[in-house]
Motif scaffolding. Structure first.
Motif, PDB file in Angstrom:
ATOM      1  N   THR B 547       0.816  -1.216   0.000  1.00  0.00           N
ATOM      2  CA  THR B 547       0.000   0.000   0.000  1.00  0.00           C
ATOM      3  C   THR B 547       0.849   1.266   0.000  1.00  0.00           C
ATOM      4  O   THR B 547       0.303   2.358  -0.063  1.00  0.00           O
ATOM      5  CB  THR B 547      -0.922   0.022   1.233  1.00  0.00           C
ATOM      6  N   GLU B 596       1.589  11.944  14.771  1.00  0.00           N
ATOM      7  CA  GLU B 596       1.444  10.922  15.795  1.00  0.00           C
ATOM      8  C   GLU B 596       0.068  10.293  15.668  1.00  0.00           C
ATOM      9  O   GLU B 596      -0.941  10.981  15.587  1.00  0.00           O
ATOM     10  CB  GLU B 596       1.623  11.547  17.175  1.00  0.00           C
ATOM     11  N   GLY B 597       0.073   8.987  15.603  1.00  0.00           N
ATOM     12  CA  GLY B 597      -1.200   8.281  15.544  1.00  0.00           C
ATOM     13  C   GLY B 597      -1.657   7.973  14.140  1.00  0.00           C
ATOM     14  O   GLY B 597      -2.427   7.057  13.945  1.00  0.00           O
ATOM     15  N   ALA B 598      -1.173   8.740  13.165  1.00  0.00           N
ATOM     16  CA  ALA B 598      -1.561   8.381  11.806  1.00  0.00           C
ATOM     17  C   ALA B 598      -0.881   7.058  11.460  1.00  0.00           C
ATOM     18  O   ALA B 598       0.287   6.880  11.745  1.00  0.00           O
ATOM     19  CB  ALA B 598      -1.132   9.463  10.838  1.00  0.00           C
ATOM     20  N   SER B 599      -1.648   6.168  10.907  1.00  0.00           N
ATOM     21  CA  SER B 599      -1.077   4.860  10.626  1.00  0.00           C
ATOM     22  C   SER B 599       0.004   4.992   9.573  1.00  0.00           C
ATOM     23  O   SER B 599      -0.128   5.757   8.628  1.00  0.00           O
ATOM     24  CB  SER B 599      -2.153   3.918  10.125  1.00  0.00           C
ATOM     25  N   PHE B 600       1.056   4.238   9.746  1.00  0.00           N
ATOM     26  CA  PHE B 600       2.115   4.249   8.753  1.00  0.00           C
ATOM     27  C   PHE B 600       1.659   3.597   7.465  1.00  0.00           C
ATOM     28  O   PHE B 600       2.251   3.789   6.438  1.00  0.00           O
ATOM     29  CB  PHE B 600       3.325   3.484   9.265  1.00  0.00           C
ATOM     30  N   MET B 601       0.651   2.788   7.582  1.00  0.00           N
ATOM     31  CA  MET B 601       0.280   2.050   6.385  1.00  0.00           C
ATOM     32  C   MET B 601      -0.362   2.999   5.387  1.00  0.00           C
ATOM     33  O   MET B 601      -1.105   3.897   5.762  1.00  0.00           O
ATOM     34  CB  MET B 601      -0.641   0.907   6.756  1.00  0.00           C
ATOM     35  N   GLY B 602      -0.025   2.800   4.143  1.00  0.00           N
ATOM     36  CA  GLY B 602      -0.385   3.716   3.074  1.00  0.00           C
ATOM     37  C   GLY B 602      -1.835   4.140   3.128  1.00  0.00           C
ATOM     38  O   GLY B 602      -2.727   3.330   3.282  1.00  0.00           O
ATOM     39  N   ASN B 603      -2.052   5.395   3.048  1.00  0.00           N
ATOM     40  CA  ASN B 603      -3.397   5.914   3.085  1.00  0.00           C
ATOM     41  C   ASN B 603      -3.420   7.126   2.189  1.00  0.00           C
ATOM     42  O   ASN B 603      -2.741   8.099   2.439  1.00  0.00           O
ATOM     43  CB  ASN B 603      -3.769   6.283   4.521  1.00  0.00           C
ATOM     44  N   ASP B 604      -4.198   7.031   1.152  1.00  0.00           N
ATOM     45  CA  ASP B 604      -4.096   8.033   0.113  1.00  0.00           C
ATOM     46  C   ASP B 604      -4.974   9.243   0.335  1.00  0.00           C
ATOM     47  O   ASP B 604      -4.693  10.314  -0.150  1.00  0.00           O
ATOM     48  CB  ASP B 604      -4.483   7.382  -1.207  1.00  0.00           C
ATOM     49  N   THR B 605      -6.078   9.052   1.032  1.00  0.00           N
ATOM     50  CA  THR B 605      -7.047  10.126   1.108  1.00  0.00           C
ATOM     51  C   THR B 605      -6.598  11.161   2.129  1.00  0.00           C
ATOM     52  O   THR B 605      -6.211  10.837   3.236  1.00  0.00           O
ATOM     53  CB  THR B 605      -8.429   9.588   1.488  1.00  0.00           C
ATOM     54  N   LYS B 610      -2.356  14.141   7.174  1.00  0.00           N
ATOM     55  CA  LYS B 610      -1.820  13.115   8.069  1.00  0.00           C
ATOM     56  C   LYS B 610      -0.321  13.216   8.258  1.00  0.00           C
ATOM     57  O   LYS B 610       0.263  12.387   8.946  1.00  0.00           O
ATOM     58  CB  LYS B 610      -2.178  11.730   7.520  1.00  0.00           C
ATOM     59  N   ARG B 722       9.510  11.266  21.340  1.00  0.00           N
ATOM     60  CA  ARG B 722       9.549  10.396  20.164  1.00  0.00           C
ATOM     61  C   ARG B 722      10.912   9.697  20.079  1.00  0.00           C
ATOM     62  O   ARG B 722      11.950  10.349  20.257  1.00  0.00           O
ATOM     63  CB  ARG B 722       9.320  11.243  18.918  1.00  0.00           C
TER      64      ARG B 722
END
Lengths: 359, 812
Positions: B547, B596-605, B610, B722
């Motif tokens: 992703t 912080e908290g945004a998932s590392f996994m690909g997210n396009d929207t 993010k 961090r």
């Protein structure tokens, strides 16, 4: 729940992995004072104070602080020193809950919070020193109108109706405002036990719930690959900012599943004791409350997630942890059917469920 | 008044000098396979004036007219020389022969670059034959896992093939396969790279001192050339390993004119998982099917039209697939007490892969001007789909949900590059390129369908984020100038112009490298390079995910820029040892990092919401002692470095260590030929523990009013900052042995390797765990009770213990 489809291999490796204790390097780690309070407009201020505890070591209770001195300042002027009262343990909770979650002392004010005033707390303790925090109670925002309409049976669940709700309000222009919309539903559903054709017993199941609202401003659609594969965090506290609606009238539009009280043709089941109560509270919240609620949810949501950076919970306590938040409310509620009724046998315990059963 | 006269005089003298010279040019090839030898050396034996062959084995040198002796050499090959009376421009092609005592596998096409002579610094040429001797996890030779062993490169998550170069992120590496960018260089979550070593001729890693011809990424260039194909006879290599099998064939189509190379490999994790899944099904009464595999193919055809013209066509196609499916039945009773039979079937699959193609035409415009015209295509596509169908068998109805999501990037590039050799003192490269990018940030299709007896109803919806198109123009010029015998400079400029969504980003990027040679065995070097990057990667920091999504820069998130200064020295030591010592300082701006908290996994929207924008810096020193010839070859590398990031909205604005910041990093990779039948290899790595964000304190929260969220009132954790905590140090030894035997039709090799030979439990992650007290018997009651309070302890999870592996290969 996350669908950890993609990580079949990784999870396999993790399951096959080996755990081993390692020494924790605890240099520069000291307990901090934790201050928690949400101030409601027109209410007295209640504060709990504790000490944070290092994670490693023998499990212990939180160090609830009973001997702090808390001074209240209103708009910069010292007003009073908060008093203490013993806190009763919530009914039905066990010892663990009592020890871990319940402060045995609550600090409270004589002063009632007013909209527009700034409240500052100075908390002094011989071990933790001085911690401070402040917040300003926001103006309440009135709900202009609320419209509800049954739009048909709910998808996948024909016992329920889909109730469309539209709540209109106006955001004040040129200022940052933060909101929380609370949608509370309490429903009573008639159930009967039959033996052959004879009704042996009947009961009203009571289901109570706070709803997550799916509106573009509160919970925008997130149906992408990430969401599909792994799940995405929602916004269960329904907090939102006016970033997208600054100065505009906005209508929050969402659907609720409510029990279909006319599900058997010609019979209004409210006559058998069925009911539903709906309550909508539009809270105008402080920025601190907004950040705390958002970050604390994400903090838990991503806890233990290997693929997300951990979320530090927002705190506005200087030299400490915790939150001093505040809110003012506008409430609208309505009800169908009567509740409670003395002659009805209510069965509680279907809290936050969509229980289905065939008798 | 005098100026024009002086200029004319200089021009006349220069032209006169040129007139007294003639140019010799040609190609340098392997005599047996006719593979072109990249970076082979050519020099005149008396004056020692020389040059180096380019990436296509072409050289050009202008020498004074008269009798000369021209020598071509290449490590591992017997030098070849021609004595000629040079009077006019001449073509001489060299066919070098492997040294007779090295005609076996251990022959190392070593580090062809003479590091004392060359201005290039921070570049490592990885000999592919050696790469195949270095033991790696599961016995699968992997280019990127060997690159991880080099100084200045961190490997990221254990077992994966991600690389982090001099404090850069995983998105800052440009992978070029035959000159074509590869956007996702990973198979199976990064546990394999897409580069099949059987199909590869050369691998070069640039960590700094980037030549002007490269651009587009901040931190490294991994330049990989595929084999051209043997022009003389059919050759092949078949290998069977624990988790994959490979086949490579190469040979002439028309002898000495046209050759081909094809390779293919496939993993069989899915096949191996079948019995385990079958067992689970048997125990649980389910009907599940699941698996993951990849397959990939390389091909290349090249045709020589004549001495001046040659065409290469190459391609790569790779595909990964993971899938989970399940079938089940259930009986339910409806409100009328009727028994209803249901059948459920669901299947989810993920597919992703790269498709790459290139056509390159080498044309010798003149003996001094070599051109390479290229058209390339690169596509990365990720596609996930699911299908759920519930059938009411009793009432003959069904409900079906279909979901599909796909995203990717597609590039079409045209470029032309020139190598111009006007005099022996100048070697000029210049060229230009245009790329048309087509980003598909995410499109999805949802189909919900239900059929109730004769009626049917359904929803069919297509949603698509708007595709993004970008125009990417680049031009460059660089000159490798010999000022004096001791002083050489490589100076150049790379200009990039990127246009996307009505925004144009123009980024001139100067590059300069200097080399001062104190004597034949010692040189000092320095370089400054600026690099710009016009794409962002939304990615996992630890694991390469399908992703992972490339997106163009935007007005809010402008092109990241890096400036890198390197100072170093290269020393030739006795016994064929080379020592390089380099210090670097690199700054990076306009970096992105997930909030912080945004998932590392690909997210396009809404990806811009993010991420945060910030900067980073890295500095350090690297030492590399390598030996490229003889029976024992390999290197010892050591890196001291510090890498930090600073983002206004992360970590309260304070700088924090980058995830793969390592203070100390040691790597040793050695191969040794015991005899013609046996060679051994070993590696040892040591690294300071990775920086992680670890909770250190618990603190109470309060019940959230008006909520029944499970999280409400739960304890919270305090992180000191961090990446506030260091994992324990990482160290590991891998060993391998190869047993060769000559057979009638070729050589068979059994390879045995041991990953993590002394079974060190290296940390994969840190977690808090609970340690119970020991059980004791109460002497009074005789009951078995716990002694002591439960204790929270810090635990490390290790996932790669000692792993033996075996593979078989046959080379003919």
């Amino acid at each position: 729940m996350k669908q950890i489809i993609l990580f079949t291999i990784l999870i396999g490796l993790l399951m096959a992995g080996c755990r081993e204790e390692v020494k924790f390097n605890d240099e520069n780690i000291a307990s901090k004072m934790v201050v928690n309070s949400f101030i409601d407009a027109d209410s007295t201020i209640k504060v709990s104070v504790a000490g944070s505890k290092p994670i490693p070591g023998v499990t212990s209770n939180f160090n609830w602080i009973n001997d702090a001195t808390i001074k209240l300042f209103v708009d910069g002027k010292e007003t009073e020193t908060l008093k203490t009262m013993n806190q009763a343990v919530p009914e039905g909770n066990d010892d663990y809950y009592e020890q871990n979650y319940t402060p045995n002392v609550i600090y409270y004010s004589e002063t009632k919070a007013k909209v527009g005033k700034t409240y500052k707390l100075e908390i002094n303790h011989k071990r933790y020193g001085l911690a401070t925090c402040e917040t300003t109670i926001p103006e309440p925002i009135q709900i202009i109108s609320i419209d509800t309409m049954v739009t048909g049976p709910a998808q996948y669940n024909y016992e329920n109706n889909n109730l469309n709700v539209k709540i209109k309000f106006k955001d004040p222009a040129n200022e940052a405002n933060y909101y929380r919309l609370i949608a509370y539903i309490n429903q009573g559903i008639y159930r009967e036990k039959r033996y052959q054709d004879t009704v042996m017993d009947s009961v009203i199941e009571v289901r109570e719930n706070y709803l997550t609202i799916y509106d573009p401003v509160i919970n925008p659609e997130q149906e992408d690959a990430n969401d599909f594969l792994f799940g995405s965090p929602r916004n269960p506290y329904n907090v939102f900012s006016d970033e997208l609606i600054d100065g505009r009238e906005y209508t929050i539009n969402f659907d609720i599943n409510i029990y279909n009280h006319q599900r058997i043709e010609g019979i209004d089941m409210t006559e058998k004791g069925e009911f539903h109560q709906l309550k909508f509270i539009l809270q105008s919240i402080t920025p601190e409350t907004y950040l705390f609620l958002k970050s604390s949810y994400l903090h838990h949501y991503y806890d233990g997630d290997l693929f997300a950076e951990p979320v530090q919970v927002f705190s506005n306590v200087e030299n400490g942890l915790g939150i001093l938040g505040g809110q003012s409310n506008d409430v609208i509620s309505f009800q169908k059917g009567n509740f409670p009724v003395d002659s009805i046998n209510y069965h509680y315990g279907y809290y936050n469920t969509y229980y289905y059963s065939n008798y | 008044m005098y100026k024009p006269t002086i200029l004319l005089a200089i021009l006349f003298i220069t032209l006169s000098a040129q007139a007294q010279k003639a140019t010799i040019s040609g190609y340098i090839s392997d005599k047996n396979s006719r593979e072109r030898l990249i970076n082979a050396n050519v020099y005149e034996n008396n004056t020692l004036q020389g040059t180096t062959a380019n990436n296509f084995g072409f050289y050009s040198i202008s020498l004074p007219k008269g009798k000369i002796t021209l020598v071509a050499s290449f490590i591992g090959y017997t030098p070849q020389q021609f004595e000629i009376d040079l009077q006019e421009n001449t073509t001489i092609n060299f066919d070098l022969e492997l040294k007779s005592d090295q005609l076996d596998e251990i022959t190392v096409v070593g580090n062809q670059i003479n590091k004392v002579e060359d201005t290039q610094m921070s570049m490592i040429d990885i000999p592919i034959q050696k790469l195949q001797k270095i033991p790696v996890i599961m016995g699968e030779a992997d280019v990127l896992k060997v690159i991880q062993l080099l100084p200045g490169v961190q490997g990221g998550t254990e077992g994966t093939s991600g690389i982090y170069v001099r404090g850069g992120g995983p998105d800052q590496n440009l992978f070029l396969l035959d000159g074509v960018p590869v956007y996702n260089a990973s198979h199976l979550l990064g546990f394999f790279s897409v580069f099949n070593p059987d199909a590869i001729k050369t691998v070069k890693l640039y960590k700094g001192g980037f030549p002007s011809r490269f651009g587009g990424r901040l931190s490294s260039v991994v330049d990989i050339s595929m084999k051209d194909g043997n022009m003389q006879k059919l050759k092949g290599d078949i290998s069977i390993g624990l988790i994959s099998s490979k086949l490579m064939l190469e040979g002439p189509i028309i002898k000495d004119k046209t050759s081909f190379m094809v390779s293919a490999r496939r993993t069989y994790l899915d096949v191996m998982a079948k019995p385990i899944i079958g067992l689970i099904n048997k125990i649980e009464g389910s009907d599940m099917d699941a698996g993951a595999f990849f397959h990939d193919y390389n091909m290349k055809v090249n045709h020589i039209f004549n001495d001046r013209s040659r065409l290469y066509i190459s391609g790569y196609f790779g595909k990964d697939k993971g899938f989970v499916g399940n079938e089940s039945t259930s009986n339910r009773v409806n409100a009328n007490n009727d028994l209803i039979q249901y059948k459920y079937k669901d299947e989810t699959s993920l597919k992703w892969g790269n498709t790459i193609g290139s056509a390159r035409w080498n044309y010798l415009v003149s003996p001094k001007l070599f051109s390479n015209t290229t058209v390339t295509y690169s596509k990365y596509l990720f596609d996930v789909g699911s299908n759920f169908k519930a059938t009411n068998i009793t009432e003959n109805t069904f409900k079906e949900d279909i979901f599909r999501y796909y995203s990717g990037i597609e590039d079409i590039t045209g470029k032309i590059d020139f190598d111009y050799f006007p005099t022996p003192r100048h070697s000029i490269k210049f060229g230009t390129a245009y790329t048309y990018h087509h980003f598909t940030p995410g499109a999805k299709r949802i189909q919900l369908e239900s059929v109730v007896l004769a009626d049917s109803s359904g929803i069919n919806k297509d949603f698509a984020n708007r595709d993004i198109f970008a125009h990417d123009f680049a031009a460059y010029i660089e000159d490798d100038i010999t000022i004096t015998e001791n002083l050489k400079i490589n100076a150049g400029l790379h200009l990039s112009v990127f246009n996307v969504q009505n925004e144009t980003f123009i980024r001139p990027q100067p590059r300069i490298s200097l080399r001062y040679k104190a004597n034949d065995n010692w040189a000092m070097k320095a370089s400054y390079t600026r690099m710009a990057q016009h794409v962002h990667l939304l990615t996992s920091s630890g694991i390469s995910m399908p992703t992972d999504l490339w997106l163009p820069v935007t007005k809010n998130f402008a092109p990241p820029i890096s400036d890198q200064f390197v100072l170093g020295t290269a020393i030739n030591l006795p016994l064929g040892l080379n020592l390089t010592l380099e210090g670097f300082y690199k700054t990076m701006t306009n970096l992105i990092e997930y909030k912080e908290g945004a998932s590392f996994m690909g997210n396009d929207t809404n990806w811009e919401e993010k991420v945060e924008k910030g900067k980073g810096w890295s500095y350090g020193a690297e030492v590399m002692l390598e030996k490229t010839i003889g029976k024992t070859t390999g290197w010892i590398g050591y890196t001291w470095s510090k890498t930090e990031r600073q983002f206004d909205n992360l970590n309260f604005g304070n700088p924090f260590p980058a995830k793969y910041d390592r203070r100390h990093d040691v790597s040793i990779a050695i191969t040794h030929k015991i005899s013609d039948k046996i060679d051994i290899g070993g590696t040892w790595v040591y690294g300071t523990g990775n920086a992680v964000t670890l909770a250190i304190m618990d603190f109470p929260s309060m019940e959230i009013p008006y909520s029944n969220s499970w999280y409400s009132g739960q304890n919270l954790k305090d992180y000191g900052g961090r990446n506030n905590y260091r994992m324990p140090a990482y160290h590991r030894m891998d060993l391998g042995v190869n047993l060769h035997k000559e057979k009638k039709h070729g050589t068979r090799t059994w390879s045995f390797s041991l990953y993590n030979a002394y079974n060190n439990m290296n940390p994969f992650l840190l977690e808090w765990g609970m340690k119970q007290g020991d059980y004791i018997y109460n002497s009074v009651t005789g009951e078995r009770v716990l002694d002591g309070e439960p204790e929270i302890i810090l635990e490390k999870l290790s996932i790669f213990p000692m792993i033996p592996s075996i593979s078989y290969s046959f080379k003919f």
